[in-house]
Design an enzyme around this catalytic site. Structure first.
Site, PDB file in Angstrom:
ATOM      1  N   ASP A 116       0.827  -1.215   0.000  1.00 41.98           N
ATOM      2  CA  ASP A 116       0.000   0.000   0.000  1.00 41.98           C
ATOM      3  C   ASP A 116       0.853   1.253   0.000  1.00 41.98           C
ATOM      4  O   ASP A 116       0.347   2.356   0.001  1.00 41.98           O
ATOM      5  CB  ASP A 116      -0.983   0.009   1.179  1.00 41.98           C
ATOM      6  CG  ASP A 116      -0.262   0.211   2.511  1.00 41.98           C
ATOM      7  OD1 ASP A 116      -0.930   0.250   3.549  1.00 41.98           O
ATOM      8  OD2 ASP A 116       0.976   0.323   2.490  1.00 41.98           O
ATOM      9  N   HIS A 158       3.040  11.955   6.471  1.00 41.28           N
ATOM     10  CA  HIS A 158       2.999  10.636   7.134  1.00 41.28           C
ATOM     11  C   HIS A 158       4.364   9.977   7.236  1.00 41.28           C
ATOM     12  O   HIS A 158       4.523   9.043   8.020  1.00 41.28           O
ATOM     13  CB  HIS A 158       2.062   9.695   6.358  1.00 41.28           C
ATOM     14  CG  HIS A 158       0.637  10.118   6.344  1.00 41.28           C
ATOM     15  ND1 HIS A 158      -0.088  10.407   7.488  1.00 41.28           N
ATOM     16  CD2 HIS A 158      -0.205  10.338   5.313  1.00 41.28           C
ATOM     17  CE1 HIS A 158      -1.311  10.764   7.165  1.00 41.28           C
ATOM     18  NE2 HIS A 158      -1.428  10.744   5.855  1.00 41.28           N
ATOM     19  N   TYR A 321      -7.508  14.917  -3.595  1.00 36.11           N
ATOM     20  CA  TYR A 321      -7.611  13.931  -4.678  1.00 36.11           C
ATOM     21  C   TYR A 321      -8.670  14.289  -5.707  1.00 36.11           C
ATOM     22  O   TYR A 321      -8.860  13.561  -6.667  1.00 36.11           O
ATOM     23  CB  TYR A 321      -7.818  12.553  -4.054  1.00 36.11           C
ATOM     24  CG  TYR A 321      -6.725  12.275  -3.055  1.00 36.11           C
ATOM     25  CD1 TYR A 321      -6.932  12.416  -1.678  1.00 36.11           C
ATOM     26  CD2 TYR A 321      -5.428  12.008  -3.496  1.00 36.11           C
ATOM     27  CE1 TYR A 321      -5.892  12.237  -0.772  1.00 36.11           C
ATOM     28  CE2 TYR A 321      -4.385  11.835  -2.591  1.00 36.11           C
ATOM     29  CZ  TYR A 321      -4.624  11.953  -1.240  1.00 36.11           C
ATOM     30  OH  TYR A 321      -3.591  11.789  -0.340  1.00 36.11           O
TER      31      TYR A 321
HETATM   32  C1  LIG Z   1      -3.759   6.240  -2.013  1.00 34.11           C
HETATM   33  C2  LIG Z   1      -4.219   7.521  -1.333  1.00 34.11           C
HETATM   34  C3  LIG Z   1      -3.091   8.485  -1.115  1.00 34.11           C
HETATM   35  C4  LIG Z   1      -5.357   8.131  -2.138  1.00 34.11           C
HETATM   36  N1  LIG Z   1      -6.517   7.792  -1.338  1.00 34.11           N
HETATM   37  C5  LIG Z   1      -7.905   7.994  -1.754  1.00 34.11           C
HETATM   38  C6  LIG Z   1      -8.131   9.230  -2.521  1.00 34.11           C
HETATM   39  C7  LIG Z   1      -8.740   8.822  -3.833  1.00 34.11           C
HETATM   40  C8  LIG Z   1      -9.102   7.399  -3.770  1.00 34.11           C
HETATM   41  C9  LIG Z   1      -8.327   6.813  -2.641  1.00 34.11           C
HETATM   42  C10 LIG Z   1      -6.188   7.285  -0.152  1.00 34.11           C
HETATM   43  O1  LIG Z   1      -6.951   6.984   0.747  1.00 34.11           O
HETATM   44  N2  LIG Z   1      -4.866   7.167  -0.079  1.00 34.11           N
HETATM   45  C11 LIG Z   1      -4.221   6.569   1.018  1.00 34.11           C
HETATM   46  C12 LIG Z   1      -4.073   5.182   1.048  1.00 34.11           C
HETATM   47  C13 LIG Z   1      -3.420   4.585   2.106  1.00 34.11           C
HETATM   48  C14 LIG Z   1      -2.920   5.374   3.155  1.00 34.11           C
HETATM   49  C15 LIG Z   1      -3.065   6.779   3.125  1.00 34.11           C
HETATM   50  C16 LIG Z   1      -3.724   7.380   2.069  1.00 34.11           C
HETATM   51  C17 LIG Z   1      -3.936   8.846   2.039  1.00 34.11           C
HETATM   52  C18 LIG Z   1      -3.213   9.676   2.817  1.00 34.11           C
HETATM   53  C19 LIG Z   1      -3.410  11.140   2.832  1.00 34.11           C
HETATM   54  O2  LIG Z   1      -4.096  11.744   2.013  1.00 34.11           O
HETATM   55  N3  LIG Z   1      -2.779  11.812   3.826  1.00 34.11           N
HETATM   56  O3  LIG Z   1      -2.905  13.161   3.944  1.00 34.11           O
HETATM   57 ZN   LIG Z   2      -4.849  13.454   3.597  1.00 36.09          ZN
END
Ligand SMILES: CC1(C)CN(C2CCCC2)C(=O)N1c1ccccc1/C=C/C(=O)NO
Ligand SMILES: [Zn+2]
Length: 394
Positions: A116, A158, A321
């Site tokens: 991940d 992070h 995003y």
């Molecule tokens: C892979 C991405 C970064 C994108 N995303 C979404 C947005 C669109 C569809 C999935 C997530 O949840 N993510 C993550 C996945 C695993 C761990 C952390 C994050 C996000 C971290 C963050 O934004 N910190 O500020």
């Molecule tokens: Zn975030």
């Protein structure tokens, strides 16, 4: 002309003057930018092409003319290891050189470089560029070249000392704060991202030289799972970590209210010399995270409050995003620090079609159910007030 000592990272690009009269006491703003920085940021797996959209909207509104554009240099390995462990840096560097990213590497697991948060070819060089950009911004601020320094390609909050996390590989914010600490006795870090700024909090949880304040969604199973109201730091750093855990559906008005009340308590108790603000935009309405109901107006009001402190300020990006909404947000914040009014109509530019169907700068607030009752918010404020009553640096 800025000092050009050996450590100087300033490759100044002369820029036209901002369309304002000389008498105004507008802030001096450094905008860290280069085609290479944008190209690197656009290659990050989860925010591809976002950096270019942000930069092109800022340029379309002619804001580059109101800032001193500074081209950054990548962080050197000896700078990155001021925070990250050599073992982790060596592993990232090794994996970065492997072209076939199918090959799984068990050592990678130890350093968070797993499925991940995968390493990818060139990730090491990319992470050095992103870290160097925030360090460049910090250096500009310390050289008194500006009052505000901006790096929308930074904010990777992070990343930990020993591991990658949440698609953050090097913690540019921690490296920027370590740089600022060379000049400022007390640094106040504030995190507006939807997610808890765990990497920055971890780095400074045992010291009173950096106070971290994070406003984030806190909910069972929501990444990273840390940032409880009762997490206040440890040892000498006890009470110098502030966490404001929020629930889904928070509105602009409620967010700005809790933000200004918490930050006023932090300002009075801590009296920082410099501010660092992570402006992650994944709490905006329309983001795929679908959590908060915020619009750029909330971030803009928070930033205007911070600017009223009149201390040096470092702004970095972060999550976000829905790329058009993230570009809207960070363009609005750039207009706030440069004191420019922007018209609502999105100007014609290369990414214009991304801003439909309204083609307007402002966003309509979301209408998700707001789980943050006033009693819940008041309870948070009482606890933060009690915690900060133990802090007195003023
Ligand atoms: C892979 C991405 C970064 C994108 N995303 C979404 C947005 C669109 C569809 C999935 C997530 O949840 N993510 C993550 C996945 C695993 C761990 C952390 C994050 C996000 C971290 C963050 O934004 N910190 O500020
Ligand atoms: Zn975030």
């Amino acid at each position: 002309m800025a000092r050009r000592g050996k450590d100087s990272v300033l490759t100044e690009i002369t820029n036209k003057n901002c369309p304002v009269d000389k008498k105004s006491d507008l802030r001096r703003v450094v905008y860290v930018y280069s085609d290479d920085l944008i190209a690197v940021c656009d290659q990050l797996p989860k925010v591809q092409c976002r950096a270019r959209m942000v930069h092109s909207l800022i340029s379309a509104y002619d804001l580059s003319r109101c800032m001193r554009c500074v081209s950054p240099r990548p962080a050197r390995e000896d700078e990155v290891t001021l925070f990250h462990s050599s073992d982790y840096v060596d592993c990232l560097k090794r994996l970065s050189a492997i072209e076939d990213d199918e090959k799984y590497d068990e050592e990678a697991e130890e350093f968070g470089l797993s499925y991940d948060c995968p390493a990818y070819p060139g990730v090491f060089e990319h992470a050095c560029v992103l870290a160097g950009a925030t360090m460049t911004a910090a250096t500009c601020l310390m050289s008194d070249l500006c009052d505000v320094a901006v790096n929308w390609c930074g904010g990777w909050h992070h990343a930990k000392r020993h591991e990658a996390s949440g698609f953050c590989y090097f913690n540019d914010i921690v490296l920027g704060i370590l740089k600022l600490r060379q000049k400022y006795e007390r640094v106040l870090y504030v995190d507006l991202d939807l997610h808890h700024g765990d990497g920055v909090e971890d780095a400074f949880c045992a010291t009173n030289k950096v106070m971290t304040v994070s406003f984030h969604k806190y909910s069972p199973g929501f990444f990273p799972g840390t940032g409880r109201l009762t997490d206040t730091g440890m040892g000498t750093g006890r009470y110098y970590s502030v966490n404001v855990p929020l629930k889904d559906g928070i509105t602009d008005a409620q967010f700005v209210s809790v933000f200004t009340r918490v930050m006023e308590l932090a300002r009075v108790s801590y009296a920082p010399g410099v501010l660092v603000c992570q402006c992650g935009a994944d709490g905006l309405t329309g983001d795929p995270m679908e959590a908060f109901n915020l619009t750029p107006s909330a971030h803009s009001q928070c930033l205007q409050y911070l600017l009223s402190w009149n201390i040096p300020l470092l702004l970095v990006g972060g999550g976000g995003y829905n790329f058009a909404n993230t570009a809207r947000c960070w363009t609005v914040l750039t207009s706030v620090v440069t004191g420019q009014q922007l018209r609502s109509e999105i100007p014609e530019h290369e990414a214009f079609t991304e801003y439909g169907p309204d083609f307007e700068l402002e966003l309509q607030a979301g209408n998700k159910i707001n789980r943050n009752t006033n009693e819940y918010i008041e309870g948070i404020l009482q606890q933060v007030k009690e915690n900060l009553s133990h802090v007195s640096c003023g």
